[in-house]
Enzyme design. Structure first.
Site, mmCIF file in Angstrom:
data_model
loop_
_atom_site.group_PDB
_atom_site.id
_atom_site.type_symbol
_atom_site.label_atom_id
_atom_site.label_comp_id
_atom_site.label_asym_id
_atom_site.label_seq_id
_atom_site.Cartn_x
_atom_site.Cartn_y
_atom_site.Cartn_z
ATOM 1 C CG ASP A 57 -1.782 1.167 1.397
ATOM 2 O OD1 ASP A 57 -1.766 2.031 0.505
ATOM 3 O OD2 ASP A 57 -2.500 1.241 2.397
ATOM 4 N NE ARG A 111 0.732 2.570 7.855
ATOM 5 C CZ ARG A 111 -0.589 2.755 7.856
ATOM 6 N NH1 ARG A 111 -1.088 3.889 8.359
ATOM 7 N NH2 ARG A 111 -1.403 1.850 7.378
ATOM 8 C CD GLN A 126 -4.745 -0.914 9.005
ATOM 9 O OE1 GLN A 126 -4.744 0.253 9.374
ATOM 10 N NE2 GLN A 126 -4.797 -1.229 7.730
ATOM 11 C CG ASP A 246 -10.927 8.548 6.313
ATOM 12 O OD1 ASP A 246 -10.691 7.511 5.673
ATOM 13 O OD2 ASP A 246 -10.164 9.538 6.329
ATOM 14 C CD GLU A 259 -8.486 8.217 9.338
ATOM 15 O OE1 GLU A 259 -8.090 7.215 8.717
ATOM 16 O OE2 GLU A 259 -8.055 9.368 9.136
ATOM 17 C CB SER A 262 -8.787 4.701 5.792
ATOM 18 O OG SER A 262 -8.740 4.932 4.400
#
Length: 345
Positions: A57, A111, A126, A246, A259, A262
């Site tokens: 991704d 990340r 996640q 979102d 948030e 997504s």
């Protein structure tokens, strides 16, 4: 037996152990309810994929993945995943999952370009899910119906948490509110995207913001999206663009928009080609994932990621993500939080 739990400052080993137990309770409860709502089966997933396949991704398109060579593959390079947005769609095909059903996996990612904040760390966990749909279901009503099922899973989990830990009171509204990013821009033309989200989440408690990735009327996107998973360019029934969005909640401790997911209906051949052109990278069509999709080798699908630590933060009313996940933090951050009585895991 009732278990006591204090959602505020926890510093003793006993308190931290209670937090760990509560984290497991939230994760187990939500995963089961999400699987029930969306007809998902739990599957295994990779921590890394080979570079050059187009599987990883690209997120906003600027984040650097962690690279490493593999000796047994003649030093061919692999990348630690950012998420599994495209891998899941390939896996739907490989497992022969029929329309109306899908898969769920625990995704772990790194990340390193994330900026540290109370809700961001370089470690990402996640629930990545993907569901096989028919071409006729590539619509806003189907997107909304799916979001409502996810929101129902969140509501059910919150009630379970409040029953297990009576010190926590439910705050989620009865229903989630759907808002188009373009409409939110028109309502708050002088605010930044995050400020607009803040105002909407504060007003409604839980929103699903539709249409993220494509340019809005002022020439800018609400937020970035890669061109090859969510469909953010198809004109929808409401006259806006995008079949994605979102889920944003109002966090009662941080008092800000928060948030947690997504997600969206994924690109078909037409949307993929269009979005690669819009982003100036049509050469990606020759990568493995893209060529599979363009050759009708992948099912139509809807999917997304739901932050595990984010959901736990919300359910346990935590003010820092380091209270519910183990990551790497600057020593100055640890010392500052410790002085406030907050111990990071």
């Amino acid at each position: 037996m009732e278990t006591t739990f204090t959602p505020g400052v926890l510093t003793t080993p006993a308190d931290l152990l209670k937090t760990e137990e509560a984290i497991s309770f939230v994760k187990d409860s939500f995963a089961k309810e999400l699987s029930r709502q969306l007809s998902l089966v739990k599957v295994s997933s990779p921590i890394a994929v080979l570079d050059g396949t187009g599987i990883n991704d690209d997120l906003n398109g600027i984040e650097r993945p962690v690279h490493f060579p593999i000796k047994a593959l003649d030093e061919r390079r692999a990348v630690v995943v950012h998420s599994l947005a495209k891998w899941k769609r390939v896996r739907l095909q490989e497992l022969g999952i029929e329309a109306g059903k899908g898969l769920l996996t625990d995704m772990r990612a790194l990340r390193p370009d994330e900026d540290y904040s109370p809700i961001h760390s370089i470690y990402v966990d996640q629930w990545d899910w993907e569901k096989h749909i028919s071409p006729e279901q590539r619509t806003i009503p189907f997107l909304k119906a799916t979001v409502e099922k996810i929101y129902s899973a969140l509501k059910t989990t919150e009630l379970m948490v409040c029953e297990q830990y009576p010190e926590i009171e439910p705050v989620l509204p009865e229903a989630i509110t759907f808002i188009y990013a373009e409409d939110l821009l028109r309502q708050y033309p002088d605010l930044t995207p995050k400020q607009r989200e803040h105002e909407a989440a504060k007003e409604f408690g839980a929103i699903f913001l539709i249409g993220i990735g494509g340019e809005l009327s002022h020439g800018e996107a609400h937020d970035g999206r890669a061109p090859d998973y969510d469909d953010w360019s198809t004109q929808n029934e409401a006259g806006h663009y995008g079949l994605n969005g979102d889920i944003v909640l109002w966090h009662p401790v941080l008092e800000t928009a928060f948030e947690v997911s997504s997600m969206g209906i994924r690109v078909d051949k037409t949307a993929l080609t269009r979005q690669l052109e819009l982003r100036g990278c049509p050469e990606r069509k020759d990568l493995h994932f893209h060529s599979l999709l363009l050759a009708d080798g992948l099912p139509q699908s809807i999917g997304g990621g739901i932050g595990q630590s984010r959901v736990v933060m919300f359910m346990l009313r935590k003010g820092h993500i380091g209270e519910v996940q183990v990551s790497i933090w600057p020593e100055a951050v640890r010392q500052e939080l410790a002085a406030s009585g907050i111990e990071l895991l």
